[in-house]
Design a protein around this motif. Structure first.
Motif, PDB file in Angstrom:
ATOM      1  N   HIS A 190     -16.609  -6.277 -18.564  1.00  0.00           N
ATOM      2  CA  HIS A 190     -15.195  -5.641 -19.076  1.00  0.00           C
ATOM      3  C   HIS A 190     -14.580  -6.389 -17.298  1.00  0.00           C
ATOM      4  N   ILE A 191     -14.567  -5.643 -16.271  1.00  0.00           N
ATOM      5  CA  ILE A 191     -14.216  -6.061 -14.950  1.00  0.00           C
ATOM      6  C   ILE A 191     -13.477  -7.518 -15.186  1.00  0.00           C
ATOM      7  N   LYS A 192     -14.578  -8.717 -15.198  1.00  0.00           N
ATOM      8  CA  LYS A 192     -15.074  -9.625 -15.047  1.00  0.00           C
ATOM      9  C   LYS A 192     -13.879 -10.555 -15.791  1.00  0.00           C
ATOM     10  N   SER A 193     -13.228 -10.101 -17.289  1.00  0.00           N
ATOM     11  CA  SER A 193     -13.241 -10.443 -17.741  1.00  0.00           C
ATOM     12  C   SER A 193     -11.325  -9.933 -17.760  1.00  0.00           C
ATOM     13  N   PHE A 194     -10.766  -9.648 -16.248  1.00  0.00           N
ATOM     14  CA  PHE A 194      -9.917  -9.616 -15.712  1.00  0.00           C
ATOM     15  C   PHE A 194      -9.225 -10.296 -14.643  1.00  0.00           C
ATOM     16  N   ASP A 195     -10.510 -11.221 -14.817  1.00  0.00           N
ATOM     17  CA  ASP A 195     -10.774 -12.401 -13.792  1.00  0.00           C
ATOM     18  C   ASP A 195      -9.203 -13.649 -14.169  1.00  0.00           C
ATOM     19  N   ASN A 196      -9.729 -14.031 -15.631  1.00  0.00           N
ATOM     20  CA  ASN A 196      -8.368 -14.508 -16.205  1.00  0.00           C
ATOM     21  C   ASN A 196      -7.168 -13.334 -16.757  1.00  0.00           C
ATOM     22  N   SER A 197      -7.462 -13.364 -16.906  1.00  0.00           N
ATOM     23  CA  SER A 197      -5.588 -11.743 -17.003  1.00  0.00           C
ATOM     24  C   SER A 197      -4.801 -12.001 -17.112  1.00  0.00           C
ATOM     25  N   LEU A 198      -3.380 -11.642 -17.218  1.00  0.00           N
ATOM     26  CA  LEU A 198      -2.310 -11.688 -16.884  1.00  0.00           C
ATOM     27  C   LEU A 198      -2.735 -11.141 -15.629  1.00  0.00           C
ATOM     28  N   PHE A 199      -3.005  -9.681 -14.669  1.00  0.00           N
ATOM     29  CA  PHE A 199      -3.115  -9.811 -13.631  1.00  0.00           C
ATOM     30  C   PHE A 199      -2.836 -10.311 -12.298  1.00  0.00           C
ATOM     31  N   ASP A 200      -3.391 -12.042 -12.650  1.00  0.00           N
ATOM     32  CA  ASP A 200      -3.358 -12.463 -11.867  1.00  0.00           C
ATOM     33  C   ASP A 200      -1.865 -13.502 -11.587  1.00  0.00           C
ATOM     34  N   ILE A 202       0.014 -10.810 -10.645  1.00  0.00           N
ATOM     35  CA  ILE A 202       0.801 -10.071  -9.894  1.00  0.00           C
ATOM     36  C   ILE A 202       0.035 -10.700  -8.446  1.00  0.00           C
ATOM     37  N   ILE A 203       1.073 -10.863  -7.379  1.00  0.00           N
ATOM     38  CA  ILE A 203      -0.021 -10.983  -6.123  1.00  0.00           C
ATOM     39  C   ILE A 203      -0.649  -9.709  -5.374  1.00  0.00           C
ATOM     40  N   GLY A 204      -1.607  -9.477  -5.174  1.00  0.00           N
ATOM     41  CA  GLY A 204      -1.808  -8.691  -4.027  1.00  0.00           C
ATOM     42  C   GLY A 204      -2.945  -7.566  -5.210  1.00  0.00           C
ATOM     43  N   ILE A 205      -2.751  -7.809  -6.147  1.00  0.00           N
ATOM     44  CA  ILE A 205      -4.227  -6.959  -7.014  1.00  0.00           C
ATOM     45  C   ILE A 205      -5.691  -7.912  -6.276  1.00  0.00           C
ATOM     46  N   GLY A 206      -6.046  -7.250  -5.604  1.00  0.00           N
ATOM     47  CA  GLY A 206      -7.635  -7.487  -5.601  1.00  0.00           C
ATOM     48  C   GLY A 206      -8.874  -7.018  -6.773  1.00  0.00           C
ATOM     49  N   LYS A 207     -10.363  -7.441  -6.541  1.00  0.00           N
ATOM     50  CA  LYS A 207     -11.020  -6.893  -7.687  1.00  0.00           C
ATOM     51  C   LYS A 207     -11.453  -5.135  -7.134  1.00  0.00           C
ATOM     52  N   LYS A 208     -11.020  -4.693  -6.089  1.00  0.00           N
ATOM     53  CA  LYS A 208     -11.373  -3.368  -6.434  1.00  0.00           C
ATOM     54  C   LYS A 208      -9.947  -2.321  -6.903  1.00  0.00           C
ATOM     55  N   THR A 209      -8.805  -3.269  -6.707  1.00  0.00           N
ATOM     56  CA  THR A 209      -7.688  -2.457  -7.652  1.00  0.00           C
ATOM     57  C   THR A 209      -7.547  -3.157  -9.121  1.00  0.00           C
ATOM     58  N   LYS A 210      -8.206  -3.983  -9.200  1.00  0.00           N
ATOM     59  CA  LYS A 210      -9.315  -3.783 -11.065  1.00  0.00           C
ATOM     60  C   LYS A 210      -9.110  -2.760 -11.726  1.00  0.00           C
ATOM     61  N   SER A 211     -10.649  -3.015 -10.811  1.00  0.00           N
ATOM     62  CA  SER A 211     -11.728  -1.328 -10.774  1.00  0.00           C
ATOM     63  C   SER A 211     -10.930  -0.528 -10.996  1.00  0.00           C
ATOM     64  N   MET A 241       3.381  -1.421  -6.061  1.00  0.00           N
ATOM     65  CA  MET A 241       2.542  -2.195  -6.743  1.00  0.00           C
ATOM     66  C   MET A 241       2.249  -1.110  -8.125  1.00  0.00           C
ATOM     67  N   ALA A 242       2.296   0.131  -8.316  1.00  0.00           N
ATOM     68  CA  ALA A 242       3.056   0.681  -9.977  1.00  0.00           C
ATOM     69  C   ALA A 242       4.002  -0.270 -10.538  1.00  0.00           C
ATOM     70  N   ARG A 243       5.421  -0.305 -10.115  1.00  0.00           N
ATOM     71  CA  ARG A 243       6.465  -1.172 -10.166  1.00  0.00           C
ATOM     72  C   ARG A 243       6.019  -2.724 -10.076  1.00  0.00           C
ATOM     73  N   LYS A 244       5.387  -3.062  -9.725  1.00  0.00           N
ATOM     74  CA  LYS A 244       5.089  -4.653  -9.883  1.00  0.00           C
ATOM     75  C   LYS A 244       4.339  -4.008 -11.381  1.00  0.00           C
ATOM     76  N   ILE A 245       3.165  -3.638 -10.996  1.00  0.00           N
ATOM     77  CA  ILE A 245       2.013  -4.059 -12.743  1.00  0.00           C
ATOM     78  C   ILE A 245       3.197  -3.376 -14.038  1.00  0.00           C
ATOM     79  N   TYR A 246       3.771  -2.368 -13.391  1.00  0.00           N
ATOM     80  CA  TYR A 246       4.420  -2.320 -14.998  1.00  0.00           C
ATOM     81  C   TYR A 246       5.381  -3.137 -15.383  1.00  0.00           C
ATOM     82  N   ASN A 247       6.309  -3.748 -14.329  1.00  0.00           N
ATOM     83  CA  ASN A 247       7.569  -4.675 -14.665  1.00  0.00           C
ATOM     84  C   ASN A 247       6.900  -6.348 -15.320  1.00  0.00           C
ATOM     85  N   GLU A 248       5.550  -6.420 -14.921  1.00  0.00           N
ATOM     86  CA  GLU A 248       4.525  -7.208 -15.583  1.00  0.00           C
ATOM     87  C   GLU A 248       4.827  -7.822 -16.299  1.00  0.00           C
TER      88      GLU A 248
END
Length: 253
Positions: A190-200, A202-211, A241-248
């Motif tokens: 599931h986490i690996k699927s985030f690698d090509n997700s919309l999270f990319d 958003i600057i500043g979100i790393g693997k730990k934050t995704k997890s 960061m919460a605002r950045k994710i929400y806005n995205e």
């Protein structure tokens, strides 16, 4: 130092002897063809109906052989994600394909997480492959999914144990290791699927934050629909960061 080393060695020898006795008792309890020296344990897992994974855990020479563990990414759709028989069948079809060297070594005993229906699915596949002299035990959870109330199926037999039985503890240990590996494998997929997700985006979100986000919300869809207040509840997520994710995820609202 030498006495400590000897004590450790003697403890391991004693544990192995005890395990051999338990395996012999299991052989007699289930009327297995032989005392199982190699055991393969199977389980399936998914996260909120996504990224289903089947796993195989190997117990041999008195230890879990982690180098021999295998993961099977299950191909399915949302309509069949709750069809555990279908998933178990797919895993065993691949396990019994014999297209790789490791698949040619068969265990003395298969243990599968499930009930009589799961047992029948696997047995039918073995029959089609004309694979004989292989024992299968299915482990069904108790009525309230509580440990100690499991029901075991082998051929046409139904087996139950007293709660403090050492054979039960041993079989639970095998089942629990497969369950642990299945859950961690499903999370990793599931986490690996985030690698090509919309999270990319958003600057500043790393693997730990995704997890952390995945662990808290369970799926990408839940994260997309989360409020800023809910996003703030995730460990490591501040207001910025919460605002950045929400806005995205709410650009077009």
């Amino acid at each position: 130092m030498e006495s400590n080393a000897n004590a450790v060695i003697n403890k391991k020898i004693s544990a192995k002897k005890k395990e051999i006795i338990i395996l012999k008792e299991i052989k007699n309890k289930f009327n297995l063809r032989k005392i199982p020296e190699r055991i393969e344990i199977f389980d399936n897992s998914h996260i909120s109906g996504t990224h289903p994974v089947g796993v195989m855990v190997v117990f041999e020479d008195s230890i879990f052989q982690k180098k021999l563990y295998r993961k099977f990414n299950i191909k399915t759709d949302k309509k069949r994600i709750s069809d555990d028989y279908y998933m178990m069948k797919q895993v065993f079809e691949r396990r019994l394909k014999f297209d790789q060297n490791w698949k040619r070594k068969m265990p003395d005993l298969f243990i599968i997480d499930g009930g009589k229906g799961h047992l029948n699915v696997v047995q039918n596949l073995l029959d089609k492959k004309k694979l004989k002299n292989l024992d299968i035990i299915a482990v069904a959870k108790g009525k309230f999914r509580n440990s100690g109330n499991e029901t075991f199926y082998h051929k046409e037999e139904i087996v139950k144990f007293e709660r403090n039985n050492e054979q039960l503890f041993f079989l639970q240990k095998l089942r629990d290791e497969a369950h642990r590996f299945a859950i961690t494998s499903s999370k990793a997929r599931h986490i690996k699927s985030f690698d090509n997700s919309l999270f990319d985006n958003i600057i500043g979100i790393g693997k730990k934050t995704k997890s952390n986000l995945l662990s808290y919300f369970g799926s990408l869809d839940n994260i997309k629909t989360a409020s800023i207040i809910d996003l703030r509840k995730v460990p490591g997520i501040g207001m910025y960061m919460a605002r950045k994710i929400y806005n995205e995820f709410n650009k077009n609202d």
